[in-house]
Scaffold this active site. Structure first.
Site, mmCIF file in Angstrom:
data_model
loop_
_atom_site.group_PDB
_atom_site.id
_atom_site.type_symbol
_atom_site.label_atom_id
_atom_site.label_comp_id
_atom_site.label_asym_id
_atom_site.label_seq_id
_atom_site.Cartn_x
_atom_site.Cartn_y
_atom_site.Cartn_z
ATOM 1 C CG ASN A 137 -5.864 -8.857 2.750
ATOM 2 O OD1 ASN A 137 -6.228 -8.271 3.842
ATOM 3 N ND2 ASN A 137 -5.463 -8.257 1.756
ATOM 4 C CD GLU A 196 -3.171 -0.770 1.955
ATOM 5 O OE1 GLU A 196 -3.288 0.540 2.397
ATOM 6 O OE2 GLU A 196 -3.957 -1.657 2.274
ATOM 7 C CG ASP A 230 -2.076 -7.443 3.714
ATOM 8 O OD1 ASP A 230 -2.504 -8.457 4.225
ATOM 9 O OD2 ASP A 230 -2.669 -6.238 4.087
#
Length: 566
Positions: free
Chosen positions: A455, A307, A453
């Site tokens: 998730n 991100e 990440d």
């Protein structure tokens, strides 16, 4: 003899040879461009002379267009570069070839080479400055580099005597006569204000250089005074474990979703996702201070970030981490992307092998078997292939101390939706197949560090697949978005991977959810864990209810561990 009608036109190739993107190319290419430009310039001059003759002899038609000695003379000139009366080999890189005192010969004409002095193309201070947090100026140079430049920092001696001019982030004009400044003892690129600096503006006097020469200096004043910091941050205690850069045998690795500004600055984020977070603490100018301090304090060798806004990468992360010895590469996803940084004293970047999951699955023969399985499930295939923008960043690094030691560093951010378990399984299958291609086919036998990440909590099919090496066709995650999208497949992969930081209670802590979503997977055949840097305590994480907060810049927590070659 060659007549050069326009030195400026002919020598465009010389200027190109000095541009940043061309410094690492061989001299021969620059000389070829110069020869081409010289030929074009000569041809234009010849055409102009012919036109003048045609006009002057219009009544008699004496000029012979396109013929005669004028045209015959137009052939590409010999172009050579000499240094100390020796011809410079054409395979020498531009950065080394063009030296002061060199002589460029074009046909029969010789030019003395004088390189441009180092100069700024951009110089900017951050808008928001806090005591105890590193101030890293954004710095772009021509013909120079930050490490070869000179820095002098000043702080205001009479605050309020003068305001900086202009409405931009920083004033580039010199101080007004009524301002007075006290020089600090800091002469490095990074300045860390103390509590004594609170309420005072800062000024940077910078002289661009390249290790040999210096260019004209500029002064830069901060718009706002230094403000008080937030007090104890969640990462302060962690920094006690990472005070120094690790020895050569270790690789300190960080994986961190830093929360993209494009997501933090939405009405939904402010009112629904993070209503407990003070609005100013969601502002990028504020969060960048915390991110910079946190990352630089880990003294890491590898940093994999998710991100990452493009502007945050170039304007904030690169200047800050470059000042602490790291270099980075970026891969855009859609609105944000991935960044991988590596310590320059330990690693060289050999190659990059980034992919988009969607494009790879559609067009790379490497995934032919997987796509054949997906054909049986057209609804799942369509929704996966056409609507997901996730990417995989893969960098191959080589040890600067032992060239035989190489490592494959992968970084990703898998699809986020809670019902997207089967999509994450497919993405992981694509990722592992691609990583195997890089680490086995392109660079046989090199170890893998896979950060991101994902998730996925430890109870999910994705995590089971990574750790065990297989996922059965009847696993419940194949129906994670309902029976109509079910796609029963059995998958296997080649690696023996381990979560280096184990299975923490959570790496993501927001108002409505907490869980472990982030991992640093390592190759058990080649790497082992020396130490895991403890995560913040639950009390630290929940001091301001949840994350992000005034003392923590993201809704995720960084994973940090020291790895050792076996």
């Amino acid at each position: 003899m060659w007549r050069l009608p326009s030195t400026r036109a002919v020598l465009r190739g010389v200027r190109t040879a000095g541009s940043c993107q061309e410094l690492s190319e061989p001299l021969g290419r620059a000389l070829s461009r110069i020869a081409t430009n010289a030929l074009k310039g000569h041809a234009k001059a010849a055409a102009a002379r012919k036109n003048r003759k045609n006009r002057s002899n219009a009544s008699g038609g004496a000029a012979c267009a396109g013929s005669g000695s004028e045209t015959a003379a137009i052939c590409e000139p010999v172009v050579k570069l000499y240094y100390r009366e020796e011809a410079v080999a054409e395979d020498v890189l531009n950065v080394d070839a063009w030296q002061d005192g060199a002589v460029l010969q074009i046909g029969d004409v010789k030019y003395k080479v004088e390189r441009n002095p180092p100069a700024f193309t951009e110089l900017q201070l951050p808008r928001y400055i806090m005591a105890g947090f590193p101030v890293c100026p954004k710095l772009s140079l021509e013909f120079g580099d930050p490490s070869g430049s000179l820095y002098r920092w000043y702080k205001e001696a009479n605050p309020g005597a003068a305001e900086p001019e202009g409405g931009g982030p920083s004033s580039l004009s010199p101080s007004s006569p009524s301002s007075t400044w006290t020089e600090t003892d800091v002469n490095e690129r990074v300045y860390i204000p103390s509590n004594a600096d609170i309420g005072l503006r800062l000024k940077l006097h910078c002289t661009p250089g390249n290790g040999q020469r210096f260019g004209p200096s500029r002064e830069l004043e901060s718009v706002c005074p230094v403000e008080a910091g937030p007090g104890t941050c969640t990462f302060d205690h962690r920094h006690l474990y990472t005070k120094k850069v690790t020895e050569d045998a270790l690789i300190r690795t960080v994986s961190y979703n830093i929360l993209a500004d494009t997501y933090a600055q939405t009405e939904f984020s402010r009112t629904v996702l993070y209503p407990y977070c003070a609005p100013y603490a969601l502002e990028l100018d504020y969060r960048q201070n915390l991110i910079q301090k946190e990352l630089t304090g880990y003294n890491a060798d590898l940093i994999c970030l998710q991100e990452v806004d493009r502007a945050v990468f170039s304007d904030s992360l690169v200047p800050a981490l470059e000042a602490f010895g790291l270099e980075g590469v970026f891969r855009i996803k859609q609105h944000e992307g991935l960044a991988t940084f590596y310590r320059k004293s330990k690693f060289n970047l050999l190659s990059q092998h980034d992919i988009s999951f969607q494009e790879a699955l559609e067009s790379d023969p490497l995934h032919k078997e997987l796509i054949q399985k997906l054909v049986l499930y057209p609804l799942a295939q369509e929704r996966h292939l056409l609507q997901r923008s996730s990417v995989l960043q893969v960098s191959v690094l080589q040890s600067t101390k032992e060239s035989s030691k190489k490592i494959c560093v992968a970084n990703t951010h898998l699809y986020w939706h809670p019902k997207g378990g089967y999509i994450r399984l497919i993405q992981m299958a694509v990722a592992l197949a691609h990583i195997r291609h890089v680490s086995c086919d392109l660079y046989p036998g090199i170890p893998v560090i896979f950060c991101g990440d994902f998730n996925s909590t430890p109870s999910t099919g994705m995590y089971h697949f990574v750790i065990t090496g297989n996922i059965p066709e009847d696993h419940e995650d194949w129906a994670s978005n309902g029976e109509e999208e079910r796609c029963n497949m059995s998958l296997t992969h080649f690696f023996k991977l381990k979560s280096a930081c184990g299975e923490p209670a959570y790496t993501n802590y927001v108002g409505g959810f907490h869980g472990c979503l982030d991992y640093i997977f390592i190759d058990l055949h080649a790497l082992e864990v020396e130490q895991v840097i403890p995560l913040p305590s639950h009390e630290e994480v929940t001091t301001h209810q949840a994350l992000p907060s005034v003392s923590h810049p993201s809704d995720h927590i960084a994973l940090v561990c020291d790895l050792k070659w076996k």
